[in-house]
Write an enzyme that holds these catalytic residues in place. Structure first.
Site, PDB file in Angstrom:
ATOM      1  N   GLU A  68      49.090  36.914  43.668  1.00 21.19           N
ATOM      2  CA  GLU A  68      48.102  36.527  42.651  1.00 21.19           C
ATOM      3  C   GLU A  68      47.825  37.319  41.509  1.00 21.19           C
ATOM      4  OE1 GLU A  68      44.428  36.262  44.975  1.00 21.19           O
ATOM      5  OE2 GLU A  68      45.351  34.688  46.429  1.00 21.19           O
ATOM      6  N   ASP A  96      52.513  51.967  56.389  1.00 20.09           N
ATOM      7  CA  ASP A  96      52.890  52.943  57.321  1.00 20.09           C
ATOM      8  C   ASP A  96      52.965  52.034  58.668  1.00 20.09           C
ATOM      9  OD1 ASP A  96      52.887  55.635  58.498  1.00 20.09           O
ATOM     10  OD2 ASP A  96      51.228  54.889  59.469  1.00 20.09           O
TER      11      ASP A  96
END
Length: 554
Positions: free
Chosen positions: A269, A220
């Site tokens: 990751e 956002d």
């Protein structure tokens, strides 16, 4: 209340989602506004268990992923975009175990889950902000926000001339005399991203939800985190008119990109090809492309496309600009027509062009729906990823006659010429023909639904040839089956009458008539999907006004 004690084990259901490298490049992603989607407990408010119960509907619709608007612990001053605890579910929506069950069920159905992240500001009820107020000037907690002394003889004037997006000053004075910055509602103080604790906290929040198994984040106000050094005056009284048209001292600052490079290393990751999507209002698609460079975010909303009128030349121009801007950075284009912040496109297109995305007029309902259906087929034919907003597959219009006493958009209460237009696109969607809330829940709905809502419901449209719901289902099924749809980064424009867009992508051809009159076009092969009736001869087709058709030569 925080629910950290109920933290479930890390989600392992990712393995049940069909593997597809870079799935997000041509994905169709469906936005769920949880409070208005489905209510499981009859309190009139949608919740996570309600969303979970309707996941099979979304699978059958044919979407690839579900983006959930905020469901975090929040006082709800701005429908959950004022977050008090980023690691807790607000009780109105359920709890963390409900979130865990939703993610697992979605993965078992082959759907991915994207959650909203709100890093520009917190709630004024966030523990950091409450302590900052209590500790007073000089508190180290105040450095995590933008607290400043005021101007004027006694500090009675705001520190600068910035205005809130919701109207009025972007500053609120606290009892001890200091002011704090809030680009949105006063209940939404902006974080100071120059403070290392803010970055540390959000990297931890990312890991919390990634460990839960989410497939990505919609960010956002992704363009707003970094403010210009010294918070300089804007020097104009037309700030709201300039938004999205110029680089502002509080939006689209170059410093945001270092934040997203750090975030990308965390995301990479994790297994499962997870993604970031930016809500980034920028002056040009070229600046939007900065957010999706290879080491930053994966997608950015295409607001230039959303705000384009139903007019062939304008649409072609923004399509070309978008594809040209995204190609050098290797990112897919995104396409969107509606979301929780703008008037639904079935209503926008029902009115004359030039009124913007905040229309409060019903317009010509039949015209608007016809154009909306045609615009959807055009959008779904373009290369890249498409976003759908809940209820658009039903052809829902905005509800433009909500009584003042039920409206909840903070812009309505702030005044300054804004009227809280966003409530109209947030009315709970209808599932059944009858009932107190047309299948939304047993306890009514938090915003009143129109009397004709039942005839637009999922039940009323399912299995009905030509219904808007069946049009979406057919188009999404074809999109999955056609290798030339979604993939790629270009289109081959074809010769077409004025006001008509025609392009080829391999064996696939899309033709959209944006005019108010029927046009004659070549028959490009076998008709796959059409948004309206089509008259065919051996070599030609008569394409009605405001209609789009898909062909294949195969």
């Amino acid at each position: 209340m925080s629910q950290h004690s109920a933290d479930p084990a890390p989600n392992t259901a990712l393995t049940t989602v069909a593997p597809h490298r870079d799935w997000w490049r041509d994905a169709v992603i469906y936005q769920v506004y949880p409070r208005s989607f489905a209510d499981s407990n009859g309190d009139g408010m949608g919740d996570l268990e309600g969303v979970r119960s309707r996941l099979p509907y979304l699978r059958d619709l044919g979407v690839d992923a579900v983006w959930l608007s905020p469901f975090y612990a929040s006082p709800q001053a701005d429908a959950g975009y004022d977050v008090a605890d980023y690691r807790a579910v607000d009780p109105m929506f359920g709890n963390l175990l409900d979130a865990d069950a939703l993610i697992r069920d979605a993965h078992e159905l082959g759907l991915r889950i994207i959650v909203d992240l709100v890093p520009n500001h917190s709630s004024d009820q966030h523990e950091w902000f409450k302590r900052a107020l209590a500790e007073g000037p000089g508190s180290s907690l105040r450095e995590r926000y933008h607290f400043r002394p005021g101007k004027g003889e006694n500090g009675e004037l705001p520190p600068n001339d910035w205005e809130s997006i919701f109207g009025g000053p972007a500053w609120t004075r606290v009892p001890d005399g200091e002011w704090y910055l809030h680009l949105f509602a006063p209940e939404q103080p902006d974080f100071n991203w120059n403070h290392p604790a803010v970055g540390d906290e959000f990297r931890s929040i990312l890991r919390f939800w990634l460990d839960m198994g989410v497939d990505g984040f919609r960010i956002d106000v992704a363009h707003g985190l970094v403010k210009a050094e010294g918070l300089p005056d804007l020097g104009t009284h037309d700030q709201l008119k300039l938004l999205g048209n110029d680089v502002m001292p509080f939006f689209d600052q170059d410093g945001v990109h270092e934040i997203y490079r750090q975030w990308r290393t965390i995301l990479d990751e994790y297994a499962g090809d997870r993604i970031f999507v930016a809500e980034a209002w920028t002056p040009t698609v070229e600046r939007t492309a900065n957010y999706v460079r290879p080491d930053e975010l994966h997608q950015a909303f295409n607001f230039q496309y959303l705000s384009t009128s139903w007019e062939a030349a304008e649409l072609r121009a923004v399509i070309d600009r978008t594809l040209d801007a995204m190609r050098p950075v290797g990112a897919p284009a995104t396409w969107v027509l509606s979301n929780h912040d703008v008037t639904r496109h079935a209503t926008r297109f029902a009115n004359e062009a030039g009124l913007g995305t905040q229309i409060r007029l019903a317009g010509d309902r039949e015209l608007g729906l016809r154009r909306a259906r045609a615009a959807t087929l055009l959008m779904l034919a373009l290369p890249g990823s498409a976003y759908l907003y809940q209820g658009e597959e039903l052809g829902l219009p905005d509800v433009v006659d909500l009584p003042d006493e039920v409206r909840q958009d903070p812009a309505y209460f702030r005044g300054e010429g804004q009227d809280g237009f966003r409530d109209g696109c947030r009315v709970p969607i209808p599932w059944t023909r009858t009932g107190s809330s047309y299948g939304f829940g047993e306890g009514g709905s938090w915003l009143p639904q129109p009397e004709n809502w039942g005839e637009l419901s999922v039940e009323a449209q399912t299995g009905v040839p030509g219904s808007t719901l069946e049009l979406y289902r057919s188009a999404l099924a074809v999109r999955r089956e056609q290798p030339d749809l979604g993939a790629g980064d270009s289109v081959e424009w074809l010769k077409a009458p004025e006001g008509v867009l025609a392009f080829r992508r391999g064996e696939f051809v899309c033709v959209a008539n944006t005019t108010g009159e029927a046009v004659t076009i070549p028959a490009y092969g076998r008709v796959l999907v059409t948004s309206g009736d089509l008259t065919l001869t051996t070599d030609e087709a008569k394409l009605p006004a405001d209609t789009t058709v898909w062909w294949t030569a195969a």
